[in-house]
Design an enzyme around this catalytic site. Structure first.
Site, PDB file in Angstrom:
ATOM      1  N   ARG A 102       0.853  -1.199   0.000  1.00 54.12           N
ATOM      2  CA  ARG A 102       0.000   0.000   0.000  1.00 54.12           C
ATOM      3  C   ARG A 102       0.875   1.230   0.000  1.00 54.12           C
ATOM      4  O   ARG A 102       1.992   1.207   0.541  1.00 54.12           O
ATOM      5  CB  ARG A 102      -0.870   0.009   1.266  1.00 54.12           C
ATOM      6  CG  ARG A 102      -2.086  -0.897   1.152  1.00 54.12           C
ATOM      7  CD  ARG A 102      -2.828  -0.882   2.452  1.00 54.12           C
ATOM      8  NE  ARG A 102      -4.134  -1.497   2.344  1.00 54.12           N
ATOM      9  CZ  ARG A 102      -5.210  -0.824   1.952  1.00 54.12           C
ATOM     10  NH1 ARG A 102      -5.097   0.438   1.606  1.00 54.12           N
ATOM     11  NH2 ARG A 102      -6.381  -1.420   1.902  1.00 54.12           N
ATOM     12  N   ILE A 103       0.366   2.319  -0.540  1.00 56.17           N
ATOM     13  CA  ILE A 103       1.130   3.566  -0.577  1.00 56.17           C
ATOM     14  C   ILE A 103       0.907   4.302   0.749  1.00 56.17           C
ATOM     15  O   ILE A 103      -0.233   4.535   1.150  1.00 56.17           O
ATOM     16  CB  ILE A 103       0.631   4.455  -1.755  1.00 56.17           C
ATOM     17  CG1 ILE A 103       0.679   3.650  -3.067  1.00 56.17           C
ATOM     18  CG2 ILE A 103       1.475   5.723  -1.862  1.00 56.17           C
ATOM     19  CD1 ILE A 103       2.031   3.045  -3.363  1.00 56.17           C
ATOM     20  N   LEU A 104       1.963   4.628   1.436  1.00 56.42           N
ATOM     21  CA  LEU A 104       1.841   5.284   2.744  1.00 56.42           C
ATOM     22  C   LEU A 104       1.490   6.757   2.531  1.00 56.42           C
ATOM     23  O   LEU A 104       2.015   7.419   1.632  1.00 56.42           O
ATOM     24  CB  LEU A 104       3.154   5.124   3.505  1.00 56.42           C
ATOM     25  CG  LEU A 104       3.420   3.656   3.883  1.00 56.42           C
ATOM     26  CD1 LEU A 104       4.860   3.449   4.278  1.00 56.42           C
ATOM     27  CD2 LEU A 104       2.466   3.223   4.993  1.00 56.42           C
ATOM     28  N   ASN A 149      11.927   0.719   2.371  1.00 54.59           N
ATOM     29  CA  ASN A 149      11.128  -0.190   1.563  1.00 54.59           C
ATOM     30  C   ASN A 149      12.065  -1.028   0.709  1.00 54.59           C
ATOM     31  O   ASN A 149      13.152  -0.588   0.349  1.00 54.59           O
ATOM     32  CB  ASN A 149      10.156   0.591   0.670  1.00 54.59           C
ATOM     33  CG  ASN A 149       9.271  -0.334  -0.169  1.00 54.59           C
ATOM     34  OD1 ASN A 149       8.700  -1.282   0.335  1.00 54.59           O
ATOM     35  ND2 ASN A 149       9.204  -0.062  -1.468  1.00 54.59           N
ATOM     36  N   HIS A 206      12.118  -3.266  -2.909  1.00 54.84           N
ATOM     37  CA  HIS A 206      11.352  -3.382  -4.151  1.00 54.84           C
ATOM     38  C   HIS A 206      12.056  -4.383  -5.062  1.00 54.84           C
ATOM     39  O   HIS A 206      13.282  -4.280  -5.246  1.00 54.84           O
ATOM     40  CB  HIS A 206      11.274  -1.998  -4.825  1.00 54.84           C
ATOM     41  CG  HIS A 206      10.466  -1.973  -6.068  1.00 54.84           C
ATOM     42  ND1 HIS A 206       9.090  -2.005  -6.059  1.00 54.84           N
ATOM     43  CD2 HIS A 206      10.837  -1.948  -7.365  1.00 54.84           C
ATOM     44  CE1 HIS A 206       8.649  -1.989  -7.311  1.00 54.84           C
ATOM     45  NE2 HIS A 206       9.684  -1.954  -8.122  1.00 54.84           N
ATOM     46  N   GLY A 250       6.212   9.547  -3.212  1.00 57.57           N
ATOM     47  CA  GLY A 250       5.909   8.920  -4.507  1.00 57.57           C
ATOM     48  C   GLY A 250       5.807   7.409  -4.382  1.00 57.57           C
ATOM     49  O   GLY A 250       5.899   6.842  -3.291  1.00 57.57           O
ATOM     50  N   ASP A 262       7.672   4.171  -4.924  1.00 57.25           N
ATOM     51  CA  ASP A 262       9.006   3.604  -5.168  1.00 57.25           C
ATOM     52  C   ASP A 262       9.972   4.648  -5.729  1.00 57.25           C
ATOM     53  O   ASP A 262      10.814   4.345  -6.582  1.00 57.25           O
ATOM     54  CB  ASP A 262       8.886   2.405  -6.133  1.00 57.25           C
ATOM     55  CG  ASP A 262       7.988   1.324  -5.569  1.00 57.25           C
ATOM     56  OD1 ASP A 262       7.232   0.716  -6.356  1.00 57.25           O
ATOM     57  OD2 ASP A 262       8.023   1.103  -4.345  1.00 57.25           O
TER      58      ASP A 262
HETATM   59  C1  GRF Z   1       8.916  -8.778  -2.105  1.00 53.87           C
HETATM   60  O1  GRF Z   1       9.586  -9.089  -3.314  1.00 53.87           O
HETATM   61  C2  GRF Z   1       8.757  -7.285  -1.979  1.00 53.87           C
HETATM   62  O2  GRF Z   1       9.829  -6.542  -2.520  1.00 53.87           O
HETATM   63  C3  GRF Z   1       7.509  -7.063  -2.797  1.00 53.87           C
HETATM   64  O3  GRF Z   1       6.655  -8.136  -2.486  1.00 53.87           O
HETATM   65  C4  GRF Z   1       7.473  -9.254  -2.132  1.00 53.87           C
HETATM   66  C5  GRF Z   1       7.017  -9.678  -0.765  1.00 53.87           C
HETATM   67  O4  GRF Z   1       7.379 -10.991  -0.592  1.00 53.87           O
HETATM   68  N1  GRF Z   1       6.890  -5.798  -2.464  1.00 53.87           N
HETATM   69  P1  GRF Z   1       6.879 -11.705   0.784  1.00 53.87           P
HETATM   70  O5  GRF Z   1       5.426 -11.340   0.957  1.00 53.87           O
HETATM   71  O6  GRF Z   1       7.716 -11.151   1.884  1.00 53.87           O
HETATM   72  O7  GRF Z   1       7.123 -13.160   0.544  1.00 53.87           O
END
Ligand code: GRF
Length: 195
Positions: free
Chosen positions: A84-86, A100, A102, A136, A138
Site C-alpha cells: 500500500r502507498i503510505l 522499503n 522493491h 511517490g 518507489d
Molecule cells: C517482495 O519481493 C517485496 O519486494 C515485494 O513483495 C514481495 C514480498 O514478498 N513488495 P513476501 O510477501 O515477503 O514473501
C-alpha cells in the site's frame, strides 16, 4: 534501534527479518509488526502485531496505520512486502525513517508489478532495491541495490523467488547498518555513515 515492520504479502521477507533481529548482536529489535491483511508469517512472530483497519477512506486509513505504528515508538519502519502507498500523515510522522524493498532495480519497473514488467520488457538483468520511502511510488532515495540474472526460462514466479533470495539478505544487511549507524539523505542517494 526499535523497528516496526509492515507486511501484507506472503510474509517471507517479514519472517527472515524477524528471525535475523532475534539474534542478540543484531542492532535492530523488531518491536512490532503491522499487517493489513492475513499474513501467514504472523504465526512465527513474537512481536506484538496490529492489523490496521482496511478503511475505504484513505485519510482515515492513513491516520489508523500511523497510530498503529506510533504505539511501538519505532526508530525506523521497514516495509517488507507491504503493498500500500503510505500517506502524508504517516510520512509526516515517520518520513526519512521508512525503508522499503522493491523487487527491481529502481527507477526501472516501479509499482506493484515490477517482476512481471521486467519480464515483459525482456531484460536480462533485474534485481532488488532498498530505498527510503517518500511521497511517490518507489521513488525515494536509494540505499542499496543488487543485480539478479533473468533466465530465458523464467516466469514471474521463478524470477521473483530468485530476487527474493537476494532481497532478504540485502534488506537484513541494510536494516542492520541503518540501525547501527543511521542514514543521511544526499539527493537521490541515502548514505549510511562510514560508507
Ligand atoms: C517482495 O519481493 C517485496 O519486494 C515485494 O513483495 C514481495 C514480498 O514478498 N513488495 P513476501 O510477501 O515477503 O514473501
Amino acid at each position: 534501534a526499535r523497528v516496526v515492520v509492515l507486511a501484507s504479502g506472503a510474509g517471507s521477507l517479514l519472517r527472515s527479518l524477524v528471525e535475523a533481529a532475534a539474534a542478540p548482536d543484531f542492532p535492530a529489535d523488531v518491536v512490532g509488526v503491522v499487517v493489513d491483511r492475513e499474513c501467514p508469517a504472523e504465526s512465527v512472530i513474537g512481536a506484538t502485531r496490529v492489523r490496521p483497519c482496511d478503511h475505504a477512506d484513505r485519510a482515515e486509513w492513513d491516520h489508523a496505520i500511523t497510530a498503529a505504528v506510533a504505539q511501538f515508538d519505532p526508530d525506523y519502519v521497514v516495509s517488507a512486502g507491504f503493498m500500500r502507498i503510505l500517506g502524508p500523515h504517516f510520512l509526516a510522522r515517520f518520513g526519512g525513517r521508512v525503508l522499503n524493498t522493491h523487487p527491481a532495480l529502481l527507477p526501472s519497473f516501479p509499482g506493484a508489478c515490477a517482476v512481471r514488467d521486467a519480464l515483459a520488457a525482456g531484460v536480462r538483468v533485474s534485481g532488488t532495491t532498498v530505498h527510503l520511502v517518500d511521497e511517490g511510488v518507489d521513488t525515494g532515495p536509494i540505499l542499496a541495490q543488487e543485480a539478479v540474472p533473468v533466465l530465458v526460462s523464467d516466469d514471474e514466479s521463478s524470477l521473483h523467488e530468485r530476487i527474493k533470495i537476494v532481497e532478504r539478505r540485502l534488506l537484513i544487511d541494510v536494516v542492520a547498518a541503518v540501525a547501527a549507524r543511521g542514514v543521511i539523505i544526499d539527493g537521490r542517494k541515502a548514505l549510511i555513515p562510514s560508507d
